[in-house]
Scaffold this motif. Structure first.
Motif, PDB file in Angstrom:
ATOM      1  N   UNK A   7      49.427  53.146  64.540  1.00 55.01           N
ATOM      2  CA  UNK A   7      49.233  53.171  63.110  1.00 55.01           C
ATOM      3  C   UNK A   7      50.415  53.573  62.338  1.00 55.01           C
ATOM      4  N   UNK A   8      50.494  53.525  61.215  1.00 53.25           N
ATOM      5  CA  UNK A   8      51.767  53.877  60.198  1.00 53.25           C
ATOM      6  C   UNK A   8      51.775  55.403  60.169  1.00 53.25           C
ATOM      7  N   UNK A   9      52.706  55.855  60.444  1.00 58.23           N
ATOM      8  CA  UNK A   9      52.974  57.603  60.276  1.00 58.23           C
ATOM      9  C   UNK A   9      52.840  57.851  58.880  1.00 58.23           C
ATOM     10  N   UNK A  10      52.367  59.331  58.634  1.00 57.66           N
ATOM     11  CA  UNK A  10      52.301  59.938  57.593  1.00 57.66           C
ATOM     12  C   UNK A  10      53.567  60.153  56.754  1.00 57.66           C
ATOM     13  N   UNK A  11      53.578  60.261  55.410  1.00 60.99           N
ATOM     14  CA  UNK A  11      55.042  60.275  54.817  1.00 60.99           C
ATOM     15  C   UNK A  11      55.898  61.132  55.366  1.00 60.99           C
ATOM     16  N   UNK A  12      55.425  62.583  55.510  1.00 58.12           N
ATOM     17  CA  UNK A  12      56.220  63.536  56.079  1.00 58.12           C
ATOM     18  C   UNK A  12      57.025  63.133  57.513  1.00 58.12           C
ATOM     19  N   UNK A  13      56.398  62.449  58.247  1.00 54.50           N
ATOM     20  CA  UNK A  13      56.637  61.829  59.463  1.00 54.50           C
ATOM     21  C   UNK A  13      57.878  60.912  59.239  1.00 54.50           C
ATOM     22  N   UNK A  14      57.485  60.005  58.288  1.00 54.83           N
ATOM     23  CA  UNK A  14      58.712  58.974  57.822  1.00 54.83           C
ATOM     24  C   UNK A  14      59.848  59.664  57.435  1.00 54.83           C
ATOM     25  N   UNK A  15      59.854  60.930  56.748  1.00 56.94           N
ATOM     26  CA  UNK A  15      61.040  61.376  56.462  1.00 56.94           C
ATOM     27  C   UNK A  15      61.752  62.060  57.523  1.00 56.94           C
ATOM     28  N   UNK A  16      60.755  62.582  58.463  1.00 54.24           N
ATOM     29  CA  UNK A  16      61.641  63.356  59.626  1.00 54.24           C
ATOM     30  C   UNK A  16      62.249  62.341  60.539  1.00 54.24           C
ATOM     31  N   UNK A  17      61.585  61.039  60.765  1.00 54.08           N
ATOM     32  CA  UNK A  17      62.051  60.013  61.550  1.00 54.08           C
ATOM     33  C   UNK A  17      63.302  59.466  61.011  1.00 54.08           C
ATOM     34  N   UNK A  18      63.329  59.718  59.631  1.00 54.58           N
ATOM     35  CA  UNK A  18      64.576  58.858  59.041  1.00 54.58           C
ATOM     36  C   UNK A  18      65.823  59.774  58.993  1.00 54.58           C
ATOM     37  N   UNK A  19      65.524  61.042  58.930  1.00 53.59           N
ATOM     38  CA  UNK A  19      66.628  61.887  59.099  1.00 53.59           C
ATOM     39  C   UNK A  19      66.900  62.194  60.479  1.00 53.59           C
ATOM     40  N   UNK A  20      65.882  62.312  61.380  1.00 55.83           N
ATOM     41  CA  UNK A  20      66.297  62.252  62.921  1.00 55.83           C
ATOM     42  C   UNK A  20      66.672  60.997  63.572  1.00 55.83           C
ATOM     43  N   UNK A  21      66.896  59.939  62.751  1.00 49.32           N
ATOM     44  CA  UNK A  21      67.319  58.480  63.485  1.00 49.32           C
ATOM     45  C   UNK A  21      66.201  58.213  64.580  1.00 49.32           C
ATOM     46  N   UNK A  22      65.141  58.427  64.394  1.00 48.91           N
ATOM     47  CA  UNK A  22      63.912  58.193  65.430  1.00 48.91           C
ATOM     48  C   UNK A  22      63.409  56.769  65.110  1.00 48.91           C
ATOM     49  N   UNK A  23      63.557  55.903  66.079  1.00 49.65           N
ATOM     50  CA  UNK A  23      63.177  54.455  66.212  1.00 49.65           C
ATOM     51  C   UNK A  23      61.505  54.231  66.379  1.00 49.65           C
ATOM     52  N   UNK A  24      60.960  53.378  65.746  1.00 51.31           N
ATOM     53  CA  UNK A  24      59.658  53.060  65.585  1.00 51.31           C
ATOM     54  C   UNK A  24      59.237  51.632  66.123  1.00 51.31           C
ATOM     55  N   UNK A  25      58.324  51.518  66.550  1.00 52.18           N
ATOM     56  CA  UNK A  25      57.835  50.331  67.304  1.00 52.18           C
ATOM     57  C   UNK A  25      57.614  49.175  65.881  1.00 52.18           C
ATOM     58  N   UNK A  26      58.182  47.888  66.198  1.00 51.41           N
ATOM     59  CA  UNK A  26      57.833  47.118  65.266  1.00 51.41           C
ATOM     60  C   UNK A  26      57.380  45.502  66.053  1.00 51.41           C
TER      61      UNK A  26
END
Length: 251
Positions: A7-26
């Motif tokens: 499922x789509x991550x929560x807004x705060x998770x999106x920010x943390x993943x962007x800053x941490x350069x963490x990849x998500x499955x597409x």
């Protein structure tokens, strides 16, 4: 079968993943269509994209593509017109490691070791969006299983009986200080690594010898050498390093 999209991550998770350069499955099918449309000669006619990931929580420009034939890393540089496409065939990989998340970590990790390279390719994934053990299973099939199929069958190692002799308190202290490993029950370790929560081994894979030093474990299976390195105070961050036998040229 590829793992289902999370499922789509929560807004705060999106920010943390962007800053941490963490990849998500597409979506792998969508990623393949986009690559073929933009770069018609990039993928082989019979090549399929099996797993695809986008960096920075899906908001970045780079892609990590696991196809039927290779690892393909798309690195977008500068203003976006300059791109680097790194292709690594699975046959060029001699080892890989996954690392689970620690108590405060937002990412899980994959490291891939190439023949002739002294440093690994590392990909950080968003912990909540990527099943790192599904990634481990993918590379089990692409690297470990393929290596076992392409080399002569290795003879079964005769069991080395577990000693029942106690070493004594003083010897235990020296073994601890010296980080000396002791043999443990291979069947028990095998059972713990073929089911949840740590399904690391392949179905039908046999642990022939197992050794433990402190919190860490080294296994010799019929398909690989597997080192389990427990990290951090809580022990939740664990690295599982798999090395295929054909890559070991001496001991």
């Amino acid at each position: 079968k590829p793992p289902a999209l999370p499922p789509s991550p929560l807004p705060m998770s999106k920010i943390a993943n962007f800053i941490g350069d963490n990849a998500v499955q597409v979506d792998a099918t969508g990623a393949e269509k986009a690559l073929r449309a933009s770069y018609p000669a990039l993928l082989h006619a019979k090549e399929t994209v099996e797993l695809a990931f986008a960096n920075r929580g899906g908001a970045g420009r780079d892609q990590h593509v696991f196809s039927s034939h290779r690892l393909l890393l798309v690195d977008v540089k500068g203003l976006g017109k300059r791109k680097n496409f790194l292709s690594v065939p699975y046959s060029a990989l001699q080892a890989f490691a996954i690392e689970t998340a620690g108590a405060l970590d937002g990412d899980v990790e994959l490291r891939l070791y190439q023949v002739g390279k002294g440093w690994p390719i590392q990909i950080d994934f968003a912990k909540a969006q990527v099943d790192i053990f599904a990634i481990n299973d993918f590379f089990n099939r692409k690297i470990v299983a393929r290596d076992a199929e392409n080399r002569p069958a290795l003879p079964r190692v005769h069991d080395i009986p577990l000693t029942t002799k106690k070493s004594g308190a003083v010897a235990d202290i020296f073994n601890f200080l010296g980080d000396n490993a002791k043999q443990i029950n291979a069947a028990a370790v095998q059972a713990s690594l073929t089911s949840e929560p740590t399904p690391v081994l392949m179905q039908g894979e046999t642990v022939e010898l197992a050794f433990k030093s402190g919190r860490d474990t080294v296994l010799f299976t019929d398909k690989r050498l597997l080192r389990i390195n427990v990290k951090g105070i809580t022990g939740k961050r664990v690295e599982f390093l798999s090395v295929i036998w054909s890559s070991i040229s001496g001991f």
